[in-house]
Write a protein that holds these residues in place. Sequence first.
Motif, PDB file in Angstrom:
ATOM      1  N   TRP A  43      37.126  18.978  29.784  1.00 21.75           N
ATOM      2  CA  TRP A  43      38.577  18.383  30.769  1.00 21.75           C
ATOM      3  C   TRP A  43      39.250  18.907  30.300  1.00 21.75           C
ATOM      4  CZ3 TRP A  43      37.961  18.191  35.669  1.00 21.75           C
ATOM      5  CH2 TRP A  43      38.322  17.456  36.265  1.00 21.75           C
ATOM      6  N   ALA A  44      40.157  17.802  29.100  1.00 15.69           N
ATOM      7  CA  ALA A  44      41.882  17.877  28.618  1.00 15.69           C
ATOM      8  C   ALA A  44      42.167  18.916  28.491  1.00 15.69           C
ATOM      9  CB  ALA A  44      41.419  17.304  27.365  1.00 15.69           C
ATOM     10  N   ILE A  45      41.212  19.974  28.815  1.00 17.34           N
ATOM     11  CA  ILE A  45      41.763  21.935  28.752  1.00 17.34           C
ATOM     12  C   ILE A  45      41.971  22.210  29.443  1.00 17.34           C
ATOM     13  CG2 ILE A  45      40.966  24.152  28.399  1.00 17.34           C
ATOM     14  CD1 ILE A  45      39.245  23.141  25.661  1.00 17.34           C
ATOM     15  N   HIS A  46      41.605  21.944  30.985  1.00 19.99           N
ATOM     16  CA  HIS A  46      41.241  22.031  32.229  1.00 19.99           C
ATOM     17  C   HIS A  46      42.539  21.396  33.007  1.00 19.99           C
ATOM     18  CE1 HIS A  46      40.744  22.924  36.035  1.00 19.99           C
ATOM     19  NE2 HIS A  46      39.682  21.859  36.688  1.00 19.99           N
ATOM     20  N   MET A  47      42.989  19.872  32.583  1.00 22.52           N
ATOM     21  CA  MET A  47      43.971  19.334  32.751  1.00 22.52           C
ATOM     22  C   MET A  47      45.207  19.681  32.612  1.00 22.52           C
ATOM     23  SD  MET A  47      42.411  18.195  35.035  1.00 22.52           S
ATOM     24  CE  MET A  47      44.351  16.663  35.666  1.00 22.52           C
ATOM     25  N   SER A  48      45.000  20.254  31.316  1.00 21.24           N
ATOM     26  CA  SER A  48      46.792  20.363  30.545  1.00 21.24           C
ATOM     27  C   SER A  48      47.306  22.568  31.135  1.00 21.24           C
ATOM     28  CB  SER A  48      46.483  20.955  28.917  1.00 21.24           C
ATOM     29  OG  SER A  48      45.262  22.071  28.364  1.00 21.24           O
ATOM     30  N   GLY A  49      45.675  23.359  31.945  1.00 29.51           N
ATOM     31  CA  GLY A  49      46.438  23.917  31.914  1.00 29.51           C
ATOM     32  C   GLY A  49      45.754  25.673  31.292  1.00 29.51           C
ATOM     33  N   PHE A  50      45.185  24.898  29.684  1.00 27.38           N
ATOM     34  CA  PHE A  50      44.676  25.579  29.223  1.00 27.38           C
ATOM     35  C   PHE A  50      43.754  26.951  29.512  1.00 27.38           C
ATOM     36  CE2 PHE A  50      43.315  27.271  24.717  1.00 27.38           C
ATOM     37  CZ  PHE A  50      44.521  27.773  24.130  1.00 27.38           C
ATOM     38  N   ASP A  51      42.922  26.733  30.016  1.00 31.90           N
ATOM     39  CA  ASP A  51      42.247  27.227  30.801  1.00 31.90           C
ATOM     40  C   ASP A  51      42.321  28.628  31.429  1.00 31.90           C
ATOM     41  OD1 ASP A  51      42.663  25.630  32.676  1.00 31.90           O
ATOM     42  OD2 ASP A  51      41.206  26.264  34.010  1.00 31.90           O
ATOM     43  N   ASP A  52      43.396  28.350  32.077  1.00 29.74           N
ATOM     44  CA  ASP A  52      44.264  29.123  32.657  1.00 29.74           C
ATOM     45  C   ASP A  52      44.861  30.654  31.706  1.00 29.74           C
ATOM     46  OD1 ASP A  52      43.852  28.453  35.354  1.00 29.74           O
ATOM     47  OD2 ASP A  52      45.275  27.176  35.763  1.00 29.74           O
ATOM     48  N   LEU A  53      45.697  29.722  30.577  1.00 25.14           N
ATOM     49  CA  LEU A  53      46.618  30.585  29.603  1.00 25.14           C
ATOM     50  C   LEU A  53      45.046  31.578  29.478  1.00 25.14           C
ATOM     51  CD1 LEU A  53      48.932  28.260  28.270  1.00 25.14           C
ATOM     52  CD2 LEU A  53      48.985  30.370  29.660  1.00 25.14           C
ATOM     53  N   VAL A  54      43.863  31.208  29.352  1.00 31.50           N
ATOM     54  CA  VAL A  54      42.341  31.448  28.266  1.00 31.50           C
ATOM     55  C   VAL A  54      42.513  32.777  29.128  1.00 31.50           C
ATOM     56  CG1 VAL A  54      40.417  31.917  27.793  1.00 31.50           C
ATOM     57  CG2 VAL A  54      42.059  29.736  27.370  1.00 31.50           C
ATOM     58  N   LYS A  55      42.698  32.719  30.369  1.00 33.58           N
ATOM     59  CA  LYS A  55      42.080  34.085  31.649  1.00 33.58           C
ATOM     60  C   LYS A  55      42.769  34.310  31.699  1.00 33.58           C
ATOM     61  CE  LYS A  55      41.651  30.543  34.846  1.00 33.58           C
ATOM     62  NZ  LYS A  55      40.845  29.883  35.926  1.00 33.58           N
ATOM     63  N   PHE A  56      44.553  34.765  31.325  1.00 28.98           N
ATOM     64  CA  PHE A  56      45.483  35.230  31.298  1.00 28.98           C
ATOM     65  C   PHE A  56      45.148  36.516  30.172  1.00 28.98           C
ATOM     66  CE2 PHE A  56      49.928  36.589  29.226  1.00 28.98           C
ATOM     67  CZ  PHE A  56      50.275  37.289  30.284  1.00 28.98           C
ATOM     68  N   LEU A  57      45.068  35.720  29.000  1.00 36.04           N
ATOM     69  CA  LEU A  57      44.920  36.558  27.307  1.00 36.04           C
ATOM     70  C   LEU A  57      43.601  37.557  27.997  1.00 36.04           C
ATOM     71  CD1 LEU A  57      45.623  33.701  25.081  1.00 36.04           C
ATOM     72  CD2 LEU A  57      47.215  35.467  25.625  1.00 36.04           C
ATOM     73  N   ALA A  58      43.031  37.020  28.611  1.00 35.29           N
ATOM     74  CA  ALA A  58      41.746  38.116  28.948  1.00 35.29           C
ATOM     75  C   ALA A  58      41.596  39.597  29.808  1.00 35.29           C
ATOM     76  CB  ALA A  58      40.474  37.019  29.459  1.00 35.29           C
ATOM     77  N   SER A  59      42.599  38.695  30.705  1.00 32.06           N
ATOM     78  CA  SER A  59      43.079  39.798  32.439  1.00 32.06           C
ATOM     79  C   SER A  59      44.298  40.443  31.497  1.00 32.06           C
ATOM     80  CB  SER A  59      42.994  39.004  33.107  1.00 32.06           C
ATOM     81  OG  SER A  59      44.517  38.251  33.344  1.00 32.06           O
ATOM     82  N   ALA A  60      45.156  40.442  30.676  1.00 39.31           N
ATOM     83  CA  ALA A  60      46.132  41.329  30.609  1.00 39.31           C
ATOM     84  C   ALA A  60      46.292  42.310  29.518  1.00 39.31           C
ATOM     85  CB  ALA A  60      47.588  40.279  29.632  1.00 39.31           C
ATOM     86  N   GLN A  61      46.625  43.663  30.059  1.00 36.62           N
ATOM     87  CA  GLN A  61      46.767  45.001  29.281  1.00 36.62           C
ATOM     88  C   GLN A  61      47.876  44.527  27.872  1.00 36.62           C
ATOM     89  OE1 GLN A  61      44.439  47.285  30.183  1.00 36.62           O
ATOM     90  NE2 GLN A  61      45.159  48.733  28.865  1.00 36.62           N
ATOM     91  N   SER A  62      48.787  43.845  27.780  1.00 34.23           N
ATOM     92  CA  SER A  62      49.500  44.203  26.899  1.00 34.23           C
ATOM     93  C   SER A  62      48.662  43.279  25.520  1.00 34.23           C
ATOM     94  CB  SER A  62      50.807  43.203  26.935  1.00 34.23           C
ATOM     95  OG  SER A  62      51.117  42.382  27.793  1.00 34.23           O
ATOM     96  N   GLU A  63      47.766  41.297  25.764  1.00 34.23           N
ATOM     97  CA  GLU A  63      47.661  41.141  24.661  1.00 34.23           C
ATOM     98  C   GLU A  63      46.156  41.596  24.828  1.00 34.23           C
ATOM     99  OE1 GLU A  63      49.130  39.102  24.380  1.00 34.23           O
ATOM    100  OE2 GLU A  63      51.467  38.784  25.369  1.00 34.23           O
ATOM    101  N   GLN A  64      45.832  42.433  24.081  1.00 33.59           N
ATOM    102  CA  GLN A  64      44.045  43.099  23.809  1.00 33.59           C
ATOM    103  C   GLN A  64      44.241  42.460  22.631  1.00 33.59           C
ATOM    104  OE1 GLN A  64      44.144  47.556  24.118  1.00 33.59           O
ATOM    105  NE2 GLN A  64      44.324  46.601  25.878  1.00 33.59           N
TER     106      GLN A  64
END
Length: 1223
Positions: free
Chosen positions: A186-207
């Motif tokens: 829940w702390a990860i979710h409220m801080s927005g860290f889960d969105d950064l994880v999804k960005f790292l998983a989908s970004a072409q430049s962060e492979q």
Amino acid sequence: MNCEILATCSALGYLEGDTYHKEADCLDSVKDLIRYLRHEDDSRDVRQQLGAGQILQNDLLHIVIQHGQDRALFDACIRLMVNLTQPAMLCFGKVPDDPVFRHHFLEVTSHLQAYKEAFASERVFGILSETLYNLLQLDWEQRQEEDNLLIERILLLVRNVLHVPADPCEEKKVDDDASVHDRLLWAIHMSGFDDLVKFLASAQSEQQWSMHVLEIISLMFRDQTPESLVSAGHARSTEEKQRDSEELESLRQKEHAEKRSRTFQRGTRHSRFGGSYVVKGLKSIGDKDVIYHRTLYNFKNYTHDVGKAVRRVPKRNRQALECRDKRRSALNVRLFLREFCVDFLENCYNHLMHIVKESLIREQAQQHDETYYLWALSFFMAFNRGNGFRADLVSETMSIRSFHFIERNITNYYEIMLLDRKDTTSWSRRMHLALKAYQELLLTVNEMDRSQDESIKQSSSVIKSNIFYLMEYREIFLTLLRKYDETRQPLSYLKDLVESTHLFLRMLERFCKGRNNLIVQKKKVRRKRSKGEKKPSTSEPTPEVLAETWRIVEEELKGTGFQLSESLTESIVPFDATSETPLEEQRVEAMVRVQDALLARLGPEALGFLRAAREVWPDGDVFGSADVEPEEELELLKQILHANLPRSTPPEPVVEDDDDGAEFEEEELESVQVSETEFKFLDFIKRFACSSIVRPYILLLKSYSKNSPHTNHCIARMLHRLAVDLKMDGLLFQLSVFSLFNKILSDPAAAAYKELVTFAKYVLNRFFSLAAQNDKAYVELLFWKNTRAVNEMTEGYSKEGEKKPTWTEEEEEELRKLYEEHHQSDVPDIVETLLPLLSSTRTRRQVVAQLVHLGLVDNSKELKKQKKGTRIVLWTEEQEHELQMLFEEYKDSDDVLGNILKKITAKRSRARVVDKLLSMGLVSERRELYKKRSRNAQGKSSGKGMTEEEFLAELTQDFPGESVDRDDEEDESEESEGEEEEAEHEGEESPNGIRRSQSFHSTAERRPDVGTVVNSLRQEGLSGPLLWLQNCLNVTAHHREEDGFSQPVPLVPLTEANEEAMDNKHFKKLLRKLGLRAPANEQETFWRIPAKISTSQLRSAAAALSPREDEPKGAEEQERSRSPTAEPQEEEAVSGEQRAQALRALLLTRKRKHHNSKHTGTVCFATHCSHNAVFTEDDSTIAMEANTNSDADSDREDISAPVKRRRKMVLIDDEEDEINDSV
């Protein structure tokens, strides 16, 4: 705490209220702590002291939160926390066995759990998220190496914290309650860290962070199941409510039954004296009867084991422990994770899984990182199935490559699990994870079948056809069930294995129902004899011994009536398709095996080998014809016994000093033979009929009360397939199985297991029906049985060699009536007339034997079929001597083999005579027996006394197809042997030095009879098959050009017209003329395009099949008039060779004129004769640049070399002309 460590910690700073005041040398103190950790001992004393002092909770986290703007201090604190949160398993390498180190291990684990609780704060993850977001905003040009290190350390810190195991003794949380892990998520979710994880998983430049991201995601969902997340936030469905009510009803019935049992145990009146009873017939320790001191209600549970100490089970025999159970998180956490899964599938899954898969294949990841990939595949594909299935969201992992990757990992895990006994549990869990991923792939394919989209259904059909075709995917569940070990693999693994097997068989059965025949791949591993082994040498038997042996064998065969048992017939395999030994040598080896059985006085075995070899090699009647009589078989066995057969000498033993070298040699001697066979589903199910597969099912059935209804259904369905479909219910006639059935039938909640109760009653009824006929059935209950024992138990015990009558009274009466109706008719063979009229399928031998048995005919010889004879392949000494004399007489003639075949007394085929000449050493290779050209023909070929048309006719005679035509005219039964000779002729040199294989591409166009055959086939109405054949040749040529390599390509006729054409005699003749290969042996079904034919040769052969108009005669006469007519006497040999080459080019010109009409220009070359012969564009240009669309290397070998010699002669002629002019 150590003084230095204590002083260093004190120099960090202090907390006053909510404000942390750092000291001046705070950064240096953090660096000192990092240095202390680097030099700690094996007990991890520094780590334990820092954990006991709560440095991370009281100092480091406050520094990160309040002094995050100090970049150097922030980096050092993150680095220190990454080290402190390192998993205990990595610190100690494994769970220590020593009690002292085990205590240290538990201490470090407890400190990690305290760290995890401290990290469950939104402020901490808010700082981490903000820092990571700012770093990801930087472009690659602006990002420094320190920035990349900080990104990696933040991801490692989050991974370490999520990896900390929960402490169930401390938490004691129930489902739907928030645990420490839930609060951290829940702390990860409220801080927005889960969105950064999804960005790292989908970004072409962060492979580069893909593996870290996948680890974090897998640890986030560690306690979750896809089903619980799918149902989060939704009302319970009707199916779920019904399932819950059934479970409650089952529990209520059990409770009610236990209550009634306790009531019966108490007497009707209270009494201190319960009673004492003497049990008649049950002896105690002495000779007296047992005295029972309890109430009679408990007597049925009486046993002598009451009061005894339970024997301790050895550790190596204990059942494998289950993994910890999943728990249901709080609702808000499940809702947030559900939304995460939906976003991840839509935007990240395919991209991330592709990158991770490539890293794993290229071995760029760390050890065991494939487990995260397997988990993600099974988890998210299961979530996709439950949450409105969409095939495009998981398209990356829905392929044959995924099946292959998982199957390879399952095999690898199992092999290492057997070797690494100390870490068996870890390898077993990895194997279970791979099995779950394989199961999910099958479930997804099954879900694709139900889709309304036709393209998805087509994709599913393609995937199924591949996994059902390849043996590795088809037999993986058979192997896993046989190799199941309850001491290494838990019951949860067996549950998933049984359910996966049920799903696979259901899909395979449904796939086979819609097809008449299914062709699958079959592999066999051939293990050759190592060099160190040597067969014992046998001495030659004397004639007296042979006579006595034959007398015993003959009496034994006549005593059995030439009938063999089914077990003996099935166990004999005379032909090994996986062997590299040629077919002819295997035929001789089969003859040797028959002789060995006769010498061992094993008459039925020898007769079985003879009949089995006859089925494998029916051509030529080497082992007798298909309808040979028993008396003729007896005579054939006698000839084999007295024959002098060639036996392979065993190799000399080699002493190996190095054991590893011997093992390596054994591995090198293994070969895998791949073939194709027709698949039958019932035959595949028969492979499950063995005790090694039934035992795991019974073991899982023992926990039927804890199993899900689907698991019990899977078990019951498999046992039903064996007991009912295969009629192998005898496999379940075992005492432990009956004890389990008794437990199910007496269960108070038996109503909840209707399927199991019905099946148990069926098996028990079958057993008691059998026990009424077989008194030994009760003894058979003590043993697990194989299929042979089951058949003997159910059908009756029989001695070896006995055969039960297979004709019923109705069938005998039917045969008698049919014989009386037709025996007065004038049919040439009454047995052949009766065979199709019988209601049951019978062989000719069975019908003849039954007619003799019924007394309708006196002897089987009356029904003897007209046949050619046995034509045994053996050579007597007189025949060998005659062959040697004929060879000596005709070895200098032009046609050695032809003269021998004409003069030899015992007529044999061309191929067998050639093989015998080679084995006797009279010739060293086959081409020594080829027909030589006569001297007149050689003179004509050099250009002397020969017209151009005669030369052209001679030029078109010597081709590989000539031997095929000759073989067809002499003996059609030797087609396959003639084709083998043809294949050998193609690669050898012709007398003029030009290799025949190099001129193959023009064979079809040079030979006028190819066009004649094509025209005749078109007149027969086979234009469609000719067009199909032409298309196959062109497509194969195109594919060989693209792929760069060649392999034999089968010609598979898919239409009825093409199938009829492949049976046409003239069409087969055309295929041989084009160089195509017929089926080489019984393992092949279709004609094949050989791999040695190049693309240019294929295109030339395809061009020969095109309809072409007659060429004008005027042009031919004009070309003929240009040929040279005279030549000087002194240059006769040189000019003859030049003229031969020129006329060969002219032949190429005439046959390829319509292919090369675009060429322009003229090339002139001359021979040394009375006047120069000029070849214009239509001949010389094509001769030098013939078939420019074909393979360049082939053309260069075939045409360019003669042209270079012609150009050289042109220069010589020009010089001589200049000299003559000057003179």
